[in-house]
Design an enzyme around this catalytic site. Structure first.
Site, PDB file in Angstrom:
ATOM      1  N   ASP A  31      13.813 127.306  26.724  1.00  0.00           N
ATOM      2  CA  ASP A  31      13.707 128.413  25.770  1.00  0.00           C
ATOM      3  C   ASP A  31      15.100 128.714  25.215  1.00  0.00           C
ATOM      4  OD1 ASP A  31      11.443 130.929  25.353  1.00  0.00           O
ATOM      5  OD2 ASP A  31      13.530 131.295  24.773  1.00  0.00           O
ATOM      6  N   ILE A  32      15.154 128.955  23.918  1.00  0.00           N
ATOM      7  CA  ILE A  32      16.437 129.166  23.242  1.00  0.00           C
ATOM      8  C   ILE A  32      17.060 130.511  23.625  1.00  0.00           C
ATOM      9  CG2 ILE A  32      15.649 130.331  21.121  1.00  0.00           C
ATOM     10  CD1 ILE A  32      17.320 128.254  19.564  1.00  0.00           C
ATOM     11  N   ASN A  88       1.613 134.457  26.484  1.00  0.00           N
ATOM     12  CA  ASN A  88       1.469 135.670  25.682  1.00  0.00           C
ATOM     13  C   ASN A  88       0.450 135.366  24.583  1.00  0.00           C
ATOM     14  OD1 ASN A  88       3.546 136.915  27.169  1.00  0.00           O
ATOM     15  ND2 ASN A  88       5.107 136.026  25.836  1.00  0.00           N
ATOM     16  N   HIS A 101       1.795 128.096  24.043  1.00  0.00           N
ATOM     17  CA  HIS A 101       2.900 127.731  24.938  1.00  0.00           C
ATOM     18  C   HIS A 101       2.830 128.565  26.202  1.00  0.00           C
ATOM     19  CE1 HIS A 101       4.327 130.905  22.216  1.00  0.00           C
ATOM     20  NE2 HIS A 101       5.071 131.341  23.222  1.00  0.00           N
ATOM     21  N   HIS A 103       5.268 129.958  29.340  1.00  0.00           N
ATOM     22  CA  HIS A 103       6.641 130.172  29.799  1.00  0.00           C
ATOM     23  C   HIS A 103       6.693 129.904  31.302  1.00  0.00           C
ATOM     24  CE1 HIS A 103       7.956 132.721  26.224  1.00  0.00           C
ATOM     25  NE2 HIS A 103       6.631 132.776  26.100  1.00  0.00           N
TER      26      HIS A 103
HETATM   27  P1  AMP Z   1       6.248 134.148  22.631  1.00  0.00           P
HETATM   28  O1  AMP Z   1       6.722 135.566  22.510  1.00  0.00           O
HETATM   29  O2  AMP Z   1       5.408 133.957  23.867  1.00  0.00           O
HETATM   30  O3  AMP Z   1       5.588 133.638  21.375  1.00  0.00           O
HETATM   31  O4  AMP Z   1       7.545 133.299  22.920  1.00  0.00           O
HETATM   32  C1  AMP Z   1       8.210 132.520  21.970  1.00  0.00           C
HETATM   33  C2  AMP Z   1       9.438 131.981  22.663  1.00  0.00           C
HETATM   34  O5  AMP Z   1       9.971 130.923  21.873  1.00  0.00           O
HETATM   35  C3  AMP Z   1      10.572 133.005  22.858  1.00  0.00           C
HETATM   36  O6  AMP Z   1      10.859 133.124  24.259  1.00  0.00           O
HETATM   37  C4  AMP Z   1      11.730 132.405  22.070  1.00  0.00           C
HETATM   38  O7  AMP Z   1      12.985 132.621  22.692  1.00  0.00           O
HETATM   39  C5  AMP Z   1      11.360 130.935  22.037  1.00  0.00           C
HETATM   40  N1  AMP Z   1      11.924 130.180  20.927  1.00  0.00           N
HETATM   41  C6  AMP Z   1      11.937 130.508  19.618  1.00  0.00           C
HETATM   42  N2  AMP Z   1      12.507 129.534  18.877  1.00  0.00           N
HETATM   43  C7  AMP Z   1      12.845 128.550  19.749  1.00  0.00           C
HETATM   44  C8  AMP Z   1      13.475 127.279  19.596  1.00  0.00           C
HETATM   45  N3  AMP Z   1      13.864 126.805  18.401  1.00  0.00           N
HETATM   46  N4  AMP Z   1      13.686 126.535  20.704  1.00  0.00           N
HETATM   47  C9  AMP Z   1      13.322 127.003  21.921  1.00  0.00           C
HETATM   48  N5  AMP Z   1      12.702 128.186  22.121  1.00  0.00           N
HETATM   49  C10 AMP Z   1      12.476 128.957  21.053  1.00  0.00           C
END
Ligand code: AMP
Ligand code: ZN
Length: 114
Positions: A31-32, A88, A101, A103
């Protein structure tokens, strides 16, 4: 591949990511914006927008995602102390990216959900 989907672009290699595991069905990458020492996202290569869009044809895929999560958790040394696998779903669930996705979070004591 869904147009304008960030995670489809990661699957396609069009957006860079720090991939920790991949096979013909899933990709797992860091995760970024990590909220724990280990914070990895596990996604299907297939575009599924959210948990409610999983169909009967995806049963094996969802099982496979869990198997991959356990494999990564073991590799990261999380299996003994434990970890969290979170999805989520939609707005109230806090979903921001509409490509399914999970986590994988671990490496510290996590607090209660909510
Ligand atoms: P959600 O709130 O469950 O949709 O989580 C989306 C997740 O994607 C968040 O934890 C972000 O930090 C992560 N995220 C967004 N853009 C990227 C990216 N380019 N690479 C890796 N993780 C990302
Ligand atoms: Zn997608």
């Amino acid at each position: 591949m869904a147009k304008d989907c960030l995670f489809c672009q990661i699957v396609a290699g069009e957006v860079p990511s720090d991939i920790v595991y991949q096979d013909d069905k899933v990709v797992a990458f860091k995760d970024i914006n990590p909220v724990a020492p280990v914070h990895i996202l596990i996604i299907p290569r297939k575009h599924i927008s959210d948990l409610t869009e999983i169909g009967p044809e995806d049963t094996n895929l969802i099982g496979h995602i869990h198997s991959v999560a356990i494999k990564i958790a073991k590799e990261k040394g999380l299996a003994d102390r434990g970890f969290r696998l979170v999805n989520n779903c939609k707005k109230d669930g806090g979903q921001v990216i509409y490509h399914l996705h999970f986590h994988l979070l671990g490496g510290r004591q996590l607090t209660a959900l909510g």
